[in-house]
Every structure is written in C-alpha cells, then in structure tokens.
Design a protein around this motif. Structure first.
Motif, mmCIF file in Angstrom:
data_model
loop_
_atom_site.group_PDB
_atom_site.id
_atom_site.type_symbol
_atom_site.label_atom_id
_atom_site.label_comp_id
_atom_site.label_asym_id
_atom_site.label_seq_id
_atom_site.Cartn_x
_atom_site.Cartn_y
_atom_site.Cartn_z
ATOM 1 N N ALA A 42 57.546 63.108 34.550
ATOM 2 C CA ALA A 42 57.806 62.631 33.188
ATOM 3 C C ALA A 42 59.036 61.741 33.149
ATOM 4 C CB ALA A 42 57.990 63.827 32.249
ATOM 5 N N ILE A 43 60.097 62.161 33.846
ATOM 6 C CA ILE A 43 61.342 61.376 33.854
ATOM 7 C C ILE A 43 61.096 60.016 34.505
ATOM 8 C CG2 ILE A 43 63.710 61.267 34.713
ATOM 9 C CD1 ILE A 43 63.684 64.379 34.666
ATOM 10 N N THR A 44 60.393 60.024 35.640
ATOM 11 C CA THR A 44 60.109 58.768 36.348
ATOM 12 C C THR A 44 59.307 57.813 35.472
ATOM 13 O OG1 THR A 44 60.146 59.864 38.499
ATOM 14 C CG2 THR A 44 58.990 57.750 38.368
ATOM 15 N N ILE A 52 64.398 55.763 29.184
ATOM 16 C CA ILE A 52 65.632 56.430 29.571
ATOM 17 C C ILE A 52 66.217 55.754 30.795
ATOM 18 C CG2 ILE A 52 65.057 58.669 28.581
ATOM 19 C CD1 ILE A 52 64.044 59.581 31.238
ATOM 20 N N THR A 53 67.508 55.908 30.958
ATOM 21 C CA THR A 53 68.212 55.322 32.094
ATOM 22 C C THR A 53 69.171 56.369 32.657
ATOM 23 O OG1 THR A 53 69.991 54.484 30.682
ATOM 24 C CG2 THR A 53 68.138 53.001 31.114
ATOM 25 N N THR A 185 67.539 70.249 27.194
ATOM 26 C CA THR A 185 68.182 69.471 28.246
ATOM 27 C C THR A 185 67.516 68.101 28.318
ATOM 28 O OG1 THR A 185 66.636 70.320 29.894
ATOM 29 C CG2 THR A 185 68.709 71.530 29.594
ATOM 30 N N LYS A 186 68.088 67.211 29.095
ATOM 31 C CA LYS A 186 67.525 65.870 29.218
ATOM 32 C C LYS A 186 66.127 65.914 29.823
ATOM 33 C CE LYS A 186 70.383 62.462 30.279
ATOM 34 N NZ LYS A 186 71.384 61.648 31.018
ATOM 35 N N GLU A 187 65.885 66.819 30.780
ATOM 36 C CA GLU A 187 64.557 66.892 31.392
ATOM 37 C C GLU A 187 63.527 67.470 30.416
ATOM 38 O OE1 GLU A 187 64.324 69.396 34.815
ATOM 39 O OE2 GLU A 187 64.965 71.216 33.743
ATOM 40 N N VAL A 188 63.926 68.419 29.585
ATOM 41 C CA VAL A 188 63.011 68.986 28.595
ATOM 42 C C VAL A 188 62.640 67.932 27.555
ATOM 43 C CG1 VAL A 188 62.839 70.628 26.683
ATOM 44 C CG2 VAL A 188 63.690 71.389 28.908
#
Length: 476
Positions: A42-44, A52-53, A185-188
């Motif tokens: 998801a982050i990628t 997001i950066t 959190t940022k990942e959530v």
C-alpha cells in the motif's frame, strides 16, 4: 487586435524552487524503511502515485503517528483534485478553512480547506481544527468514508461504532488487525487510503466537458421561484473568494442566471416567470463585482441568484478558449459569447459589442489569452495574446510560441527538450489546461499530468518573474 507575431523564447534563469507540497511530477523513490512494514504494498503504491513521500531524512517512518493535518493531505492527494482546488490560481484564491488555529500550518491549509469544504473533516465547536493532534484510527476511517461520499444517513448516528461497521463493510480496514490501535500510524493511514484508492481517485477526476449551449438559457419549462416574494433584492459586492455576496454566504452549488441590465434592477423589477427566459450562467465571473441582484436564501446560504448581464469582474482574465458563438445581450443586441476555461472554471463571457476582435481559428493551439473587461465588468472589450503589443508587459510566453516537449519536471522546475535545454519554474498555483485528443476543446488538468515527453506551452503573468502561471498541453 490579435496578430500572429511569433513569440520569442525567453530562457528562464531559475534558482532552485522549493518542492511543492503536491509533489513533483516524477515517480519518487520508495523510502528504504518501507520494506519493514506489513503494508509495504500500500505504501509503495501511494508513493508511486505521489500521494505520500518520505521525510527529509529520506525515510518514511511507517510506525510513527500521523497528525490530523497529515491525514488530510493523504486523503486529498489520494483524491487528486485539480491543483486549483487546493492552491487556487494566479487570479483566484481558494477559500481559507476558517479554523482559528492554523497559524504555522500554511503548508497544509489548502488541503484542510478542501477537506472541510467537501465534508471530509469537521472542526471542533470552539472553531479550532487541532491540526497538530495525532489522528485516531476511528477518525482516519471516518475521513475515508466521508471522502468516498458516505454521509451520516448512509452510515448511522452512532460514532464510532456505526462508522467502524461501515468501514469493515466497505473494505477500508482490509489487511489491518481486527482490533485497531487507538492512534493511526503512517502505515495504517496508507493502508486505509489504498484500500479505497480507485474510488477516491475517481472522485477527483474532472468530468468530461458537456456540449451545453448557454445561449439557450435554462432548461425549457423550468419554473422560476413563484413570485418575487421568494426573492430577496440586495445591492452589494462579491468577495475575492466568490463565497459571499454582501456578507451572505453563497452555496457551492448556487444556481446563477443573468437577465436584463444593471440600470433596471429595482426592488419592484419584474422578472421572467420561467428560468428558461433567463441565461444560465456561473458565479465565477463575478469576483469582486458590485451589483444589484435578486437571490434565494436557503439554510443561511444563497442558493439561487439573478444578476444583470452587464456586470461582473472588471480586471484582466487569463484563459483558454473553447468556442465562440453569436447571442444577444441584455439590451437585445447581437454580441459574441466566448466560451472559456478561466481560473480553472468553465465560464462564458459576452463581448461588449460586435466590434470586439474575436480569437482566430487557431485558438485551440495551446495559446493562453488575455481578455480585458469593460469598466462595469463582465463583458469583453479586447482579447490579446502574449505576443501582442497591447498585452501587459508581465504577460509572456516561456516556450517558443509552439508546442515543446518536456525533458524533465522535478523540484518545481521544467526542463524543455530543446537545444538549449531551457528551464523555467512553476508556481504552486499554476493551472494546467489539457487539449483533448479530438483537438476541439480543453479540460482542466493537474500538475501531475506534466511529465517527461508531454508537449506543452507555458505562460507567465508575474512581473519580473519567468515562472509559469499557466501550462497548456496536448492529451496523449
């Protein structure tokens, strides 16, 4: 008078411009610490979509808490609305969020304002937003639900229980543990946004332009509000955001009609019985205009306005032109109706009279036009190109008078693929207009559309600044 004198390439001597919050139009590298996250897919995906950066240290810090301001930015960047809705345009600012505690958060103001205007977030009863507070998981999933178009009536009255149930039903929490942590959190946050990515991205995609004809007035047979008893007569001024008239808030969905002449507007003026006898118009042409009008107010906001045909904004308008037709003005005289995209909005303008020089057939070649309005406002007295002697000296073209290819767009600087590798900066509020593939009209684009290989023209309206205010480009 519009002529065809070739523009001279003005090579910009550009200092490094701070990277825009919206991100440069190149794929960013995925921060190395993302590999340690269970949500790296998801982050990628969000990094590659420029949602997001990483931080200034080059890392993403997936396990760090997220603030309310940062959560708004993730949601709005996932939606990816046109840049004008976040940063405004060179001639039209966006409304401020109105929260009392935004000092020091200018970097997030446009995103928070967008989110508040679209019902994605709410402030607190004391008028604050608390942008620096950590966002909870329940708040984050609520933002995603609201961004996806769900209202309380769709979800339920009990927060957060009903919202959690709806988020599970909609797949927003897919891939997350059943027992969510209190704080996001940022990942959530990335996982929740990614789980609804396609839905949110579709919301931000501008609709295709419809072939409507504003000359014909409103839909035939629609009744106007019955009698003048439902209309309020007022004289006043629109504000610079075009969100208030004479201090009264204007609904974002306000209906606007124009009819008659300013001199005839009085409290006892007789208006047509049907909307079809008036011209369907848009509020976007009345920035800072002082005028009489009739309006309907619903729930504290103006929801319908009837305005004179011979009033409106009286400055310089910078636009692309989508067409020109014949019509009649408020005096019943034959004039031109010039259909434009101006300040990233669809606006049609009447000419002052038939003697006004209209654009030549090549107006769909990426040219930005400067239109000068009459002193009373709202009607055109001249249309010029950047190369014309009568244009403002600040109005210049940064490309060579024809389409040029982009070699690179990074760090707020465009490098052209020409012998000189010419460079120029790009304003945070720069507007992009894309010429549709059929070559017959423009639509509003985004800064992310400006990529390597894109064919563009670029224009500035800033004094002593060779920084692009407007970019036109061909649709690939």
């Amino acid at each position: 008078m519009i002529n065809n004198r070739r523009n001279v390439l003005r090579t910009a001597s550009v200092c490094l411009i701070a990277v825009m919050l919206a991100g440069s139009a190149v794929f960013a590298a995925v921060p190395p610490d993302v590999s340690g996250s269970a949500h790296r897919d998801a982050i990628t995906a969000l990094v590659e979509a420029e949602v997001i950066t990483g931080s200034t240290d080059g890392l993403f810090h997936p396990f760090n808490n997220l603030t309310r301001a940062e959560a708004c930015i993730i949601i709005v960047k996932t939606i990816n609305p046109p840049n004008a809705e976040i940063a405004g345009t060179p001639t039209q600012r966006v409304p401020e969020s109105g929260f009392s505690d935004m000092r020091g958060y200018g970097w997030a103001e446009g995103y928070i304002s967008y989110a508040a205007r679209h019902g994605i977030v709410n402030g607190y009863p004391d008028g604050t937003f608390k942008p620096g507070n950590n966002v909870s998981c329940n708040e984050m999933l609520t933002m995603v639900l609201r961004a996806a178009g769900f209202s309380n009536s769709d979800i339920g009255a009990n927060w957060p229980q009903d919202f959690i149930v709806k988020a599970i039903e909609e797949g927003i929490t897919k891939g997350l543990p059943e027992a969510l942590p209190d704080m996001a959190t940022k990942e959530v946050a990335a996982r929740m946004a990614y789980n609804k990515f396609e839905v949110l991205r579709a919301i931000g995609t501008p609709p295709e332009e419809e072939d409507d004809d504003e000359d014909s007035g409103a839909q035939a047979g629609e009744d106007a509000p019955s009698g003048l008893g439902n209309l309020t007569f007022a004289e006043g001024k629109f504000d610079g955001d075009i969100t208030k008239f004479a201090g009264t808030p204007i609904s974002p969905k306000v209906e606007v009609y124009t009819y008659g002449l300013k001199k005839d507007y009085k409290r006892d003026m007789k208006l047509p019985a049907k909307k079809s006898e008036m011209r369907k118009d848009t509020v976007h042409k009345f920035k800072l205009a002082e005028t009489p009008c009739f309006y309907v107010k619903t729930g504290g906001e103006i929801t319908m306005m009837v305005l004179p045909t011979d009033t409106g904004f009286n400055g310089k308008v910078y636009c692309v032109i989508n067409g020109c037709s014949n019509t009649v003005d408020g005096k019943g005289e034959q004039v031109y109706n010039v259909h434009t995209l101006a300040a990233a909005q669809k606006v049609s303008w009447l000419s002052a009279d038939k003697s006004t020089d209209m654009p030549p057939p090549e107006y769909l070649d990426g040219e930005i036009y400067e239109m000068t309005m009459t002193k009373s406002g709202g009607t055109i007295i001249s249309i010029s190109k950047a190369s014309d002697p009568g244009s403002r000296v600040e109005f210049i073209e940064l490309t060579s008078g024809t389409w040029e290819k982009v070699m690179e767009f990074s760090g707020g600087v465009v490098t052209l693929d020409n012998a000189a590798e010419s460079k120029f900066g790009v304003e945070d509020s720069s507007v992009v207009y894309i010429l549709n593939s059929d070559g017959k009209s423009y639509k509003v684009g985004r800064m992310s559309d400006v990529r390597t290989g894109a064919e563009i023209r670029a224009f500035s309206i800033r004094k002593n600044e060779e920084v692009a205010s407007y970019i036109t480009m061909k649709q690939k």
